[in-house]
Design a protein around this motif. Structure first.
Motif, mmCIF file in Angstrom:
data_model
loop_
_atom_site.group_PDB
_atom_site.id
_atom_site.type_symbol
_atom_site.label_atom_id
_atom_site.label_comp_id
_atom_site.label_asym_id
_atom_site.label_seq_id
_atom_site.Cartn_x
_atom_site.Cartn_y
_atom_site.Cartn_z
ATOM 1 N N VAL A 162 0.857 -1.188 0.000
ATOM 2 C CA VAL A 162 0.000 0.000 0.000
ATOM 3 C C VAL A 162 0.891 1.236 0.000
ATOM 4 C CG1 VAL A 162 -1.720 1.303 1.314
ATOM 5 C CG2 VAL A 162 -1.845 -1.194 1.219
ATOM 6 N N GLY A 163 0.574 2.164 -0.893
ATOM 7 C CA GLY A 163 1.369 3.388 -0.992
ATOM 8 C C GLY A 163 0.841 4.500 -0.119
ATOM 9 N N GLY A 164 0.776 4.238 1.176
ATOM 10 C CA GLY A 164 0.352 5.269 2.126
ATOM 11 C C GLY A 164 -1.131 5.216 2.407
ATOM 12 N N GLY A 165 -1.501 5.420 3.657
ATOM 13 C CA GLY A 165 -2.913 5.372 4.032
ATOM 14 C C GLY A 165 -3.348 6.598 4.815
ATOM 15 N N TYR A 166 -2.743 6.786 5.996
ATOM 16 C CA TYR A 166 -3.051 7.936 6.862
ATOM 17 C C TYR A 166 -4.529 7.992 7.236
ATOM 18 C CZ TYR A 166 1.253 8.966 4.420
ATOM 19 O OH TYR A 166 2.481 8.865 3.844
ATOM 20 N N GLY A 167 -5.176 6.849 7.277
ATOM 21 C CA GLY A 167 -6.606 6.817 7.588
ATOM 22 C C GLY A 167 -7.475 6.903 6.354
ATOM 23 N N SER A 168 -6.936 7.477 5.279
ATOM 24 C CA SER A 168 -7.783 7.670 4.093
ATOM 25 C C SER A 168 -8.158 6.340 3.454
ATOM 26 C CB SER A 168 -7.070 8.557 3.069
ATOM 27 O OG SER A 168 -6.023 7.847 2.427
ATOM 28 N N LYS A 169 -7.413 5.284 3.750
ATOM 29 C CA LYS A 169 -7.743 3.979 3.177
ATOM 30 C C LYS A 169 -8.381 3.056 4.201
ATOM 31 C CE LYS A 169 -4.392 4.395 -0.530
ATOM 32 N NZ LYS A 169 -2.968 4.259 -0.866
ATOM 33 N N SER A 170 -8.832 3.617 5.300
ATOM 34 C CA SER A 170 -9.553 2.776 6.255
ATOM 35 C C SER A 170 -11.009 2.630 5.804
ATOM 36 C CB SER A 170 -9.467 3.360 7.661
ATOM 37 O OG SER A 170 -9.995 4.659 7.701
ATOM 38 N N TYR A 171 -11.595 1.544 6.157
ATOM 39 C CA TYR A 171 -12.975 1.212 5.798
ATOM 40 C C TYR A 171 -13.122 1.071 4.278
ATOM 41 C CZ TYR A 171 -13.513 2.262 10.660
ATOM 42 O OH TYR A 171 -13.353 2.257 12.010
ATOM 43 N N THR A 172 -14.369 0.895 3.851
ATOM 44 C CA THR A 172 -14.640 0.519 2.467
ATOM 45 C C THR A 172 -14.650 1.747 1.563
ATOM 46 O OG1 THR A 172 -15.895 -1.354 3.256
ATOM 47 C CG2 THR A 172 -16.343 -0.636 1.010
ATOM 48 N N LYS A 173 -14.016 1.655 0.421
ATOM 49 C CA LYS A 173 -14.005 2.775 -0.521
ATOM 50 C C LYS A 173 -14.584 2.326 -1.870
ATOM 51 C CE LYS A 173 -12.147 5.774 2.289
ATOM 52 N NZ LYS A 173 -12.930 5.538 3.493
ATOM 53 N N ILE A 174 -13.716 1.951 -2.806
ATOM 54 C CA ILE A 174 -14.207 1.639 -4.152
ATOM 55 C C ILE A 174 -14.367 0.144 -4.372
ATOM 56 C CG2 ILE A 174 -13.235 3.739 -5.147
ATOM 57 C CD1 ILE A 174 -10.966 1.993 -6.289
ATOM 58 N N GLU A 175 -14.194 -0.660 -3.305
ATOM 59 C CA GLU A 175 -14.248 -2.119 -3.505
ATOM 60 C C GLU A 175 -15.627 -2.609 -3.949
ATOM 61 O OE1 GLU A 175 -13.149 -0.604 -0.757
ATOM 62 O OE2 GLU A 175 -11.035 -1.119 -0.461
ATOM 63 N N PRO A 176 -16.742 -2.140 -3.326
ATOM 64 C CA PRO A 176 -18.053 -2.630 -3.794
ATOM 65 C C PRO A 176 -18.323 -2.236 -5.248
ATOM 66 C CG PRO A 176 -18.258 -1.596 -1.627
ATOM 67 C CD PRO A 176 -16.871 -1.288 -2.134
ATOM 68 N N LEU A 177 -17.928 -1.024 -5.620
ATOM 69 C CA LEU A 177 -18.142 -0.588 -7.005
ATOM 70 C C LEU A 177 -17.347 -1.473 -7.964
ATOM 71 C CD1 LEU A 177 -19.191 1.337 -9.148
ATOM 72 C CD2 LEU A 177 -17.407 2.980 -8.491
ATOM 73 N N THR A 178 -16.093 -1.736 -7.640
ATOM 74 C CA THR A 178 -15.262 -2.567 -8.521
ATOM 75 C C THR A 178 -15.857 -3.968 -8.640
ATOM 76 O OG1 THR A 178 -13.391 -1.344 -7.606
ATOM 77 C CG2 THR A 178 -12.884 -3.210 -9.023
ATOM 78 N N ALA A 179 -16.328 -4.509 -7.521
ATOM 79 C CA ALA A 179 -16.917 -5.863 -7.550
ATOM 80 C C ALA A 179 -18.196 -5.880 -8.376
ATOM 81 C CB ALA A 179 -17.179 -6.340 -6.124
ATOM 82 N N ALA A 180 -18.993 -4.806 -8.265
ATOM 83 C CA ALA A 180 -20.233 -4.736 -9.048
ATOM 84 C C ALA A 180 -19.919 -4.653 -10.540
ATOM 85 C CB ALA A 180 -21.065 -3.529 -8.604
ATOM 86 N N LEU A 181 -18.902 -3.882 -10.877
ATOM 87 C CA LEU A 181 -18.522 -3.766 -12.293
ATOM 88 C C LEU A 181 -18.028 -5.109 -12.821
ATOM 89 C CD1 LEU A 181 -16.659 -0.302 -12.254
ATOM 90 C CD2 LEU A 181 -19.042 -0.770 -12.837
ATOM 91 N N ALA A 182 -17.250 -5.824 -12.014
ATOM 92 C CA ALA A 182 -16.745 -7.137 -12.446
ATOM 93 C C ALA A 182 -17.890 -8.131 -12.605
ATOM 94 C CB ALA A 182 -15.723 -7.651 -11.436
#
Lengths: 291, 761
Positions: free
Chosen positions: B259-279
């Protein structure tokens, strides 16, 4: 992300003009790409054909013409200019300015010609060249013409260049005896918040004439006649110089500044006044050294 | 770096600054990030985003895009009737793709999947969306007006099972959540006060810039879902994905590469449901890789308006504090309800306050959604609280250090009833900072110094498991659900395992953040990993050693000879047997392994909440340029009070990094909205600090062994961010006599304050 485009690489100005004629409507010349490719990525401009000018020998190189004019080929990079012994010797203010543009990656790619042709209102070199009375050469189907830098930028991101014309070179007049040219800026982000260039001549310890150009405040860099006038006749030492600087800074109050992320119009005018004092001091030192 | 160490000794390599393990891989470019994940048949997605802050979607015409050569699929909310579109672990209010209306400029409206990114981007331009524009609000003040447009007509489903127990007081339909922290008799405190300091302080809307923007790759295979993602909390993402797609949790696998840095911004769900729906609709694996500009629109930190009154007696003792906090949380709740609760908890600071009442509302606006951001409510409220300490000190004629000495909590003292007692010596930390900063040295004109402190209830929930396997050759594999986000967990956790097992560090290997392979960890956030996963690994190592000692009795010792455990193995009848030889003896072959398990919950040492207090203690010396209004931070002192530094160099780099992030927000960073659009959502116009902005550093790492973690460790890495803005504001006051209450302290704001000061003279 950057949309698809086709790239041609002409070897001469003639070939570039041919490529321009052949291309469909959405065509642009490409130099360093530090501005053009960014606006394409941001979707602010769409070009399907780019004509890369970097392979054209005539657009390169830095030299001194017989009359003493410094000639900078339009595709010289900021880094080329910053490191050029000729520029350091004959236009030290420009060399210093170029060394402070953006960051070294941008300076290694970005060109002086591209910077002027893009006509970003916060351009560093445009402000300096304006104060110096520099000119530039354009080559098109109709032939070549020379324009003052003052005539070239006509608005934000707009110049007097015809679409097909190639910017060939920038011509900076030699400094006269007793002349000093300096530039200073203040930047909080990538581009300056305010910038000021001063060209002045010192004769017998007084300022014989002065030109003040202000950048980043208005749509294009502007010469503020009142500010130059306020410096004229001032002694370069003692209280008289400080009084003249205050008067020159007051004259900037009339500049129609635009507010932006750097601050309000008032604040940016104030910054220009601070920079005017700094640049004038450097210009006087340079002038006195040359006298 | 100066080290102050009074903790008990720990087995090597615990406490040693060994080089970080991911360093060579990262600097040579060979590290595999999510964007490097390539799957057979993988297609690429691009997202059409709303140009409007608030609009109803009348219709979407995507026919031309569907017919564009190279396009695999075009997906709108209407194409996903079989998906539960709303996610959000606090409040399920966030559609993975716009349903019926958009609530901020930049919200995903249509996804296009194509053979390559360029084709998908071309197809986006062929989509026509007919919007009915609605009135919008971008500030808390606008959002709470009586006639404000309502952003969520239907309140989102409360998902209290993750600890959001408080009732939401919907005083206005745009209030997302409300928290209150209160104790003591607040009215009596203010009635009896000698001095009341009152003020309003503002903290900006900021972006936690990470070099890697959000990226996910999703792949469906026989009804099971695998997602690679740049996520801090893979297990929480797994749970949200299971809920969106109606899958058992075991059928969802979330893998986190580098992971290229988080600082909290990558905590919890972000674009994963959208990516899974598109797939799902593409019928192929899909990669969605955002740009930085898109990432800025995806999550940001909560902007805050903090109104505070503090009551003091004549000697400068705090009697009470009364606060009202409003967080601009943007279009969706994300994690802001928890940020709000923490902001309310943290306004009291590290002080003994007999009575306190703080209300915090998170407020919906038509801006990009806010969520976790390093410090998590603390930077926002510490500016207010620590400014008031200096304001009060001046009015009472006290030195700013002295007023703090009189109010700081003593070790073990509870900040509020039922909270864990403070696990730090705050007064000693203050003195260390003062000494490093040269508090009593003469100041040059135009210079100012300040020291500010914070104490955050950190560590989140102690819900953690760990697995430690000892192989037949004695090497060790540690398996954890905590993520390496640059903070150094991939170095520190093996150090703990090596120390606990008594084996060389290079024989310990770590597997992280793959829900299909490693065991559960709640999250990588709240500075919890070294402390809580450290305890998990310690427990797993102990479990492994216990089994190995039993196996030695069973398979190594002859005729009931005593088995004595030593470092790295056992001694039987004078002969040393390392762990590997015990595994081989027990299985009777050069094969097999032992599996050690560690479980952590709210029990025993981690029964009390918070699991630990994270301390911030920062000093600065600044110079104010009165001609331009620029603040030059000359010296930065950080005190990393971490109980036990498993790797002191990593603690130092976390402290400096955190403080620099705080410095950026204090003097420069702010996301600016105009007419509903983000003006500076790019790295040209949003400038984060650079190495050239780093002041002279004086770093101190303090180890008193007073934390709940291994050898007295407790969390670090956020604390040094929290007091920075307040320290700069207080130092500027001493330098120039101007009181800055609105961050960032931009040159123009400073210049305006100087003009007001001069006009008042």
């Amino acid at each position: 992300m950057i949309p698809r485009f086709s790239l041609t690489r002409p070897g001469s100005i003639e070939e570039a003009l041919d490529a321009f004629d052949r291309a469909a409507d959405d065509v642009a010349y490409l130099a360093g790409g530090t501005e053009l490719l960014q606006v394409m990525k941001m979707g602010l401009a769409q070009f399907t054909t780019l004509i890369d000018l970097k392979g054209i020998a005539e657009l390169k190189g830095i030299s001194v013409l017989p009359v003493g004019t410094l000639r900078i080929g339009a595709t010289s990079t900021h880094r080329d200019i910053e490191r050029s012994p000729l520029v350091r010797e004959r236009a030290a203010g420009l060399a210093r300015l170029e060394s402070r543009i953006a960051n070294v990656r941008v300076r290694n790619a970005g060109t002086l010609g591209g910077n002027l042709a893009f006509a970003e209102p916060h351009s560093d070199p445009a402000t300096f060249l304006l104060a110096c009375g520099a000119s530039l050469t354009l080559a098109g189907r109709a032939g070549r013409r020379e324009l003052e830098v003052a005539e070239f930028a006509v608005g934000p991101l707009a110049t007097a260049r015809e679409q097909d014309e190639v910017l060939v070179e920038i011509l900076i007049p030699a400094a006269r005896p007793g002349e000093g040219r300096a530039y200073d800026k203040i930047a909080f982000f990538e581009r300056p918040a305010a910038s000021v260039a001063v060209r002045l001549t010192v004769v017998d310890g007084s300022i014989a004439d002065a030109t003040v150009a202000v950048g980043s405040l208005t749509d294009t860099p502007v010469v503020v006649t009142g500010a130059g006038g306020a410096l004229q006749g001032a002694p370069v030492l003692g209280d008289g110089f400080a009084v003249a600087l205050d008067a020159a800074a007051m004259a900037l109050g009339g500049v129609e500044a635009m507010a932006d992320l750097n601050g309000s119009a008032d604040y940016k005018r104030h910054l220009a006044g601070v920079l005017l004092g700094r640049a004038a001091g450097v210009a006087v030192r340079e002038a006195t050294a040359h006298a | 770096m100066k080290r102050v160490t009074t903790r008990p000794t720990a087995p090597s390599p615990i406490g040693e600054s060994v080089p970080r393990r991911d360093g060579p891989t990262k600097v040579t470019g060979s590290a595999t990030y999510t964007v490097d994940v390539e799957l057979p048949g993988m297609a690429h997605a691009q997202i059409l985003r709303s140009p409007y802050a608030h609009a109803r979607i009348r219709s979407i015409d995507a026919e031309a895009a569907r017919r564009h050569p190279g396009v695999v699929a075009v997906v709108t909310a209407q194409d996903l009737p079989d998906v539960n579109l709303l996610y959000g672990h606090a409040i399920a209010d966030h559609p993975l793709i716009a349903t019926g209306k958009v609530r901020f400029a930049g919200e995903p409206v249509v996804g296009v999947i194509a053979e390559d990114r360029a084709t998908a981007a071309e197809a986006l331009r062929l989509i026509a969306v007919d919007y009915e524009r609605l009135p919008f609000v971008t500030s808390v003040e606008e959002a709470l007006a009586d006639d404000a447009p309502i952003i969520h007509e239907e309140p989102g489903e409360q998902r209290s099972h993750r600890g959001f127990e408080e009732d939401i007081e919907r005083t206005h339909p745009n209030v997302c959540s409300h928290s209150r922290q209160a104790w003591g008799d607040i009215d009596a405190a203010f009635e009896g006060a000698h001095l009341v300091v009152e003020g309003e302080y503002r903290y900006p809307m900021c972006y936690a810039y990470a070099m890697e923007p959000y990226t996910s790759v999703a792949s469906w295979n026989e009804g099971a879902l695998t997602v690679w993602s740049s996520a801090q909390h893979p297990y929480m993402v797994r749970d949200d994905l299971a809920r969106c797609f109606g899958l058992p949790r075991g059928a969802v696998r979330v893998v986190v590469p580098f992971v290229g840095g988080g600082y909290g911004s990558k905590s919890y769900t972000k674009i994963e449901p959208l990516t899974a729906a598109l797939a799902l609709r593409a019928g192929r694996p899909v990669r969605l890789a955002l740009t930085v500009d898109e990432a800025i629109l995806t999550t940001r930190g909560d902007a805050a308006t903090v109104r505070v009154r503090s009551a003091f007696d004549a000697d400068g003792h705090l009697l009470g504090r009364h606060g009202a906090i409003h967080l601009n949380t943007g279009a969706y709740a994300e994690n802001s309800p928890l940020v709000g609760r923490k902001a309310a908890n943290r306004l009291g600071g590290p002080y003994r306050i007999p009575a306190l009442q703080v209300d915090c509302s998170t407020v919906y606006t038509n801006t990009g959604p806010a969520s976790s951001f390093r410090g998590f409510g603390a930077p926002q409220v510490t500016l207010a609280g620590e400014s008031q300490m200096d304001e009060a000190a001046e009015l009472l004629g006290l030195d700013p250090l002295e007023i703090r000495r009189r109010n700081l909590l003593d070790p073990g003292e509870r900040p509020w009833p039922r909270a864990r007692g403070i696990d730090a010596d705050l007064k000693a930390d203050l003195e260390l900072a003062a000494e490093a900063l040269g508090w009593d040295d003469p100041l040059e004109p135009g210079h100012g110094r300040a020291i500010c402190m914070s104490a955050s209830d950190a560590g989140s929930e102690p819900i953690t498991t760990a697995m430690l396997r000892v192989h037949a050759d004695g090497s060790v594999t540690v398996m954890v659900g905590s993520t390496e986000i640059g903070q150094g967990s991939s170095t520190v956790l093996p150090q703990i395992a090596a120390g606990e097992m008594g084996v060389p560090l290079d024989s310990v290997h770590l597997l992280q953040s793959d829900t299909g392979a490693v065991s559960y960890d709640r999250s990588t956030g709240a500075s919890r990993t070294t402390t809580l996963m450290g305890l998990g690994i310690q427990a797993a190592a102990s479990d492994a050693r216990e089994q190995l000692v039993a196996w030695a009795r069973d398979a190594v010792a002859q005729n009931g000879a005593p088995v004595v455990e030593e470092r790295g193995g056992v001694r039987v009848a004078g002969t040393f047997h390392d762990w590997g030889s015990i595994v081989r003896a027990w299985f009777g072959a050069d094969a097999g392994e032992v599996i050690g398990r560690g479980y952590l919950r709210r029990s025993g040492a981690t029964a009390e909440m918070p699991p630990f207090w994270e301390i911030g203690c920062v000093g600065v010396e600044v110079r104010v340029d009165e001609t331009t209004g620029e603040i030059d931070v000359l010296t930065l002192v950080t005190v990393g009070d971490v109980g036990a530094a498993i790797n002191p160099q990593l603690v130092e780099s976390q402290d400096v990094g955190a403080a620099m992030m705080g410095l950026g927000m204090a003097i420069r960073e702010e996301l600016v909205y105009e007419n509903g659009n983000l003006l500076n959502g790019n790295l040209f116009d949003y400038r984060v600090p650079r190495t050239t902005d780093v002041p002279e550093l004086r770093t101190i790492v303090v180890e008193r062994g007073d934390g709940v973690g291994v050898y007295g460790a407790k969390g670090g890495g956020e604390g040094s961010l929290n007091p920075v803005a307040a320290a700069i504001a207080n130092a500027v006051y001493r330098a120039a006599g101007i009181r800055l209450r609105e961050a960032p302290f931009t040159p123009e704001r400073v210049w305006q304050a100087l003009r007001e000061r001069d006009a008042g003279r």
